[in-house]
Design a protein around this motif. Structure first.
Motif, mmCIF file in Angstrom:
data_model
loop_
_atom_site.group_PDB
_atom_site.id
_atom_site.type_symbol
_atom_site.label_atom_id
_atom_site.label_comp_id
_atom_site.label_asym_id
_atom_site.label_seq_id
_atom_site.Cartn_x
_atom_site.Cartn_y
_atom_site.Cartn_z
ATOM 1 N N THR A 83 0.920 -1.100 0.008
ATOM 2 C CA THR A 83 0.240 0.203 0.082
ATOM 3 C C THR A 83 0.762 1.361 0.003
ATOM 4 O O THR A 83 0.621 2.196 -0.669
ATOM 5 C CB THR A 83 -1.005 0.071 1.010
ATOM 6 O OG1 THR A 83 -1.764 -1.158 1.186
ATOM 7 C CG2 THR A 83 -1.809 1.265 1.438
ATOM 8 N N GLN A 86 2.209 1.763 -3.502
ATOM 9 C CA GLN A 86 1.485 2.032 -4.425
ATOM 10 C C GLN A 86 0.632 3.454 -4.220
ATOM 11 O O GLN A 86 0.169 4.275 -5.105
ATOM 12 C CB GLN A 86 0.102 1.186 -4.478
ATOM 13 C CG GLN A 86 0.800 -0.400 -5.016
ATOM 14 C CD GLN A 86 -0.304 -1.242 -4.871
ATOM 15 O OE1 GLN A 86 -1.365 -1.016 -4.680
ATOM 16 N NE2 GLN A 86 0.228 -2.515 -5.412
ATOM 17 N N ILE A 87 0.604 3.892 -2.982
ATOM 18 C CA ILE A 87 -0.318 5.170 -2.491
ATOM 19 C C ILE A 87 0.730 6.300 -2.151
ATOM 20 O O ILE A 87 0.592 7.597 -2.712
ATOM 21 C CB ILE A 87 -1.379 4.942 -1.828
ATOM 22 C CG1 ILE A 87 -2.414 3.795 -2.160
ATOM 23 C CG2 ILE A 87 -1.813 5.894 -1.235
ATOM 24 C CD1 ILE A 87 -3.548 3.383 -1.048
ATOM 25 N N GLU A 91 1.913 9.972 -4.509
ATOM 26 C CA GLU A 91 1.334 11.147 -3.884
ATOM 27 C C GLU A 91 2.597 11.987 -3.672
ATOM 28 O O GLU A 91 2.620 13.200 -3.856
ATOM 29 C CB GLU A 91 0.377 10.829 -2.731
ATOM 30 C CG GLU A 91 -0.241 12.039 -2.029
ATOM 31 C CD GLU A 91 -1.196 12.756 -3.089
ATOM 32 O OE1 GLU A 91 -1.239 13.902 -2.621
ATOM 33 O OE2 GLU A 91 -1.466 12.308 -3.874
ATOM 34 N N TYR A 109 1.191 13.936 6.171
ATOM 35 C CA TYR A 109 1.033 12.407 6.085
ATOM 36 C C TYR A 109 1.022 11.846 7.679
ATOM 37 O O TYR A 109 0.026 10.934 7.797
ATOM 38 C CB TYR A 109 2.132 11.670 5.258
ATOM 39 C CG TYR A 109 2.092 10.063 5.700
ATOM 40 C CD1 TYR A 109 1.502 9.496 4.732
ATOM 41 C CD2 TYR A 109 2.822 9.290 6.538
ATOM 42 C CE1 TYR A 109 1.265 7.892 4.842
ATOM 43 C CE2 TYR A 109 2.767 7.984 6.706
ATOM 44 C CZ TYR A 109 1.948 7.373 5.716
ATOM 45 O OH TYR A 109 1.889 5.981 6.233
#
Length: 142
Positions: A83, A86-87, A91, A109
């Motif tokens: 995750t 991929q994220i 970003e 974050y």
């Protein structure tokens, strides 16, 4: 994963590439010369494809190191690493290209991932994982 080396190819003499195996660049060109591992630094890469790949590999390595330190206390640690890749990485890189500082990206974050009211192990791991990944991405600019 092997260690990255800065290398050159006779089919593209304008860029410094990355190789992990020594025979082909990350962007699949033949290697004609490579620096020793100890003399290869991320900042010397000029090939966009090789730079992107090496940056992602550094982020993945940071995530894996964080995982190995905390895996025993988690339900699905491998899923959290994927995750992150991929994220968080896309970003963060998009925000950096837009001009945001690494400090602002990391702060946002951490505030979104680990608010003071959250104390479960998965949330703490995700906050630390993201922080490790973001620090590794920041280090690629220095």
């Amino acid at each position: 994963m092997d260690t990255m080396q800065v290398c050159w190819s006779d089919t593209d003499r304008t860029h410094a590439h990355a190789t992990y195996a020594g025979h082909r660049t990350v962007c699949d060109l033949p290697v004609i010369e490579a620096r020793p591992i100890h003399a290869s630094v991320f900042g010397d890469l000029t090939c966009p494809a090789c730079t992107r790949h090496a940056r992602l590999q550094l982020a993945r390595a940071a995530a894996q190191r964080h995982l190995s330190d905390h895996a025993a206390e988690l339900d699905d640690p491998e899923g959290l690493v994927e995750t992150a890749m991929q994220i968080i990485v896309p970003e963060a890189l998009a925000r950096r290209r837009a001009g945001d500082s690494w400090h602002a990206i990391t702060t946002d974050y951490l505030l979104a991932t680990d608010p003071p009211s959250q104390s479960d192990p998965d949330t703490r791991f995700a906050a630390g994982l993201g922080s490790a990944v973001l620090k590794s991405l920041e280090a690629t600019e220095q």
